[in-house]
Design an enzyme around this catalytic site. Structure first.
Site, PDB file in Angstrom:
ATOM      1  N   HIS A   1       0.834  -1.206   0.000  1.00  0.00           N
ATOM      2  CA  HIS A   1       0.000   0.000   0.000  1.00  0.00           C
ATOM      3  C   HIS A   1       0.874   1.263   0.000  1.00  0.00           C
ATOM      4  O   HIS A   1       0.652   2.183  -0.797  1.00  0.00           O
ATOM      5  CB  HIS A   1      -0.918  -0.011   1.223  1.00  0.00           C
ATOM      6  CG  HIS A   1      -1.679   1.263   1.431  1.00  0.00           C
ATOM      7  ND1 HIS A   1      -2.715   1.661   0.614  1.00  0.00           N
ATOM      8  CD2 HIS A   1      -1.536   2.249   2.358  1.00  0.00           C
ATOM      9  CE1 HIS A   1      -3.187   2.822   1.034  1.00  0.00           C
ATOM     10  NE2 HIS A   1      -2.490   3.205   2.084  1.00  0.00           N
TER      11      HIS A   1
ATOM     12  N   THR B   1     -14.988   6.916  10.700  1.00  0.00           N
ATOM     13  CA  THR B   1     -14.271   5.639  10.656  1.00  0.00           C
ATOM     14  C   THR B   1     -15.262   4.581  11.133  1.00  0.00           C
ATOM     15  O   THR B   1     -15.820   4.712  12.221  1.00  0.00           O
ATOM     16  CB  THR B   1     -13.048   5.656  11.596  1.00  0.00           C
ATOM     17  OG1 THR B   1     -12.219   6.781  11.274  1.00  0.00           O
ATOM     18  CG2 THR B   1     -12.244   4.373  11.479  1.00  0.00           C
TER      19      THR B   1
END
Ligand code: MN
Length: 405
Positions: A126, A250
């Protein structure tokens, strides 16, 4: 593993290998209370503990998991052992059965009070991909990346339970070539498929947690979607890191899988070169073979392998406290986006569409560079459990609502 008198369907979610903790309510009894998912049911943990006169009944007969988290590892082990006993010993069935609720009728809540929230950046794949997309002229990994687990402090107050709608954030963005920033709804709304860890046992300021001490402090593991507005993020993040591009929401899965359920999922993480400093070394590797799936509107877009993460949760915990910062019950830290080496193992749209340049085609024929209003994202995961069973993490979902005026 012994059989349950509940006789759950083989390989159905939440067999005895998992026994995750959450908080639920029902239409008949709207008071939130702690529960354990088992097969098609939720066991009302506090009511069962009282009925069976368990020594930990006062700790679990609560509206959330906070007291259980704070109680520490010996109590966590006692509760899990008791649950296994209650659900396998036929002599317990008559006392336990009245406290089982159909899981389909249970409304699930945020399971504990979130104290602080830290998000890491632990996948080399990533970090390399994001570096190439955001900073194409430079080395993709920054010079510090292989020496310390990079992280930032997020916003604990906007951590929400799965199923909570996500309002598209507004803010500043500066498109490439634009002379000045624009203001308005994000046009590059993204997800990050991650794994979250919750601290049970805290520490005092000035103490450090060693890289061998994960299981003494971390209560459990869950799935986490770090919603990210890439256009806000790209404009604001230099030099102090993510801020409003992340802090609007989140999402976390409602079932916390105890660390004890993941012994069979432990694997060696990828080799670390250069060798990290001594405080980040450990003889007890905590790589975890969690297999994630990411769906957009029901269409699988990625299968990220958590076993590929460069930095482990144990190393992240050691790093987070090496300066003497204390831990509190309910502290959450997340792994960072889980991405593997293959294109279909990338854990966010930024990577999957290479900055929006290569849109994904969904099963309904539509294309996505980033999320549209109305899109629903679901992340699920399984891991190997004891005796060949499968540990299930359930899911974290969220639907995107239009920006507010
Ligand atoms: Mn993240």
């Amino acid at each position: 593993m012994p059989d349950s008198w509940l006789d759950p369907v083989p390989d159905a979610p939440f067999g005895l290998a998992t026994l995750p903790y959450g908080v639920f309510s029902t239409g008949a009894d709207p008071a939130p209370r702690t529960g354990v998912a088992v097969g098609e049911y939720v066991l009302d943990l506090g009511a069962a503990a009282r009925a069976l006169d368990a020594p930990f009944a006062d700790t679990v007969a609560r509206p959330n998991l906070d007291a259980l988290l704070a109680a520490g590892r010996p109590v966590w082990e006692a509760v899990r052992a008791a649950l296994t006993d209650w659900l396998t010993d036929p002599a317990r069935a008559a006392a336990v059965r009245p406290h089982l609720v159909e899981r389909s009728s249970a409304r699930l809540h945020l399971p504990f009070t979130v104290a602080d929230y830290v998000d890491f950046y632990a996948s080399e794949h990533h970090a390399t991909n994001v570096g190439r997309i955001f900073r194409p002229e430079q080395e993709p990994l920054t010079p510090n990346w292989k020496h310390l687990p990079i992280g930032y402090h997020g916003r604990a107050g906007t951590v929400v339970v799965s199923g909570t709608d996500i309002v598209r954030p507004v803010g500043q963005r500066r498109p490439p070539g634009a002379p000045a920033p624009l203001f308005g709804p994000s046009t590059r709304l993204d997800i990050e498929a991650e794994v979250g860890f919750v601290v049970g046992t805290g520490t005092r300021m000035g103490e450090r947690v060693g890289a061998d001490s994960l299981a003494d402090h971390v209560f459990g593991v869950f799935l986490l979607n770090d919603w990210s507005a890439r256009d806000l993020q790209a404009w604001e993040y230099v030099p102090l890191g993510p801020f409003l591009g992340k802090s609007f929401a989140t999402s976390v899965s409602p079932w916390v899988v105890p660390l004890a359920a993941l012994e069979a999922a432990r694997v060696a993480p990828p080799a670390q070169d250069p060798e990290p400093l001594p405080y980040l070394r450990t003889g007890q590797p905590w790589g975890l073979d969690l297999r994630l799936e990411v769906r957009v509107n029901g269409h699988v877009v990625s299968r990220p392998p958590f076993a590929q993460m460069y930095w482990t949760a144990a190393q992240q915990l050691a790093h987070m406290t090496v300066n003497g910062a204390s831990l509190r019950t309910g502290d959450v830290y997340a792994s960072g986006t889980v991405s593997g080496p293959e294109p279909d193992q990338r854990g966010c749209l930024l990577e999957l569409t290479w900055g929006g340049k290569q849109p994904l085609r969904l099963s309904d024929g539509t294309e996505r560079a980033f999320l549209e209003d109305g899109d629903e994202v679901a992340i699920t995961a399984t891991a190997p459990g004891a005796d060949g069973a499968l540990v299930h993490f359930g899911e974290v979902t969220g639907r995107v609502l239009p920006a507010r005026d």
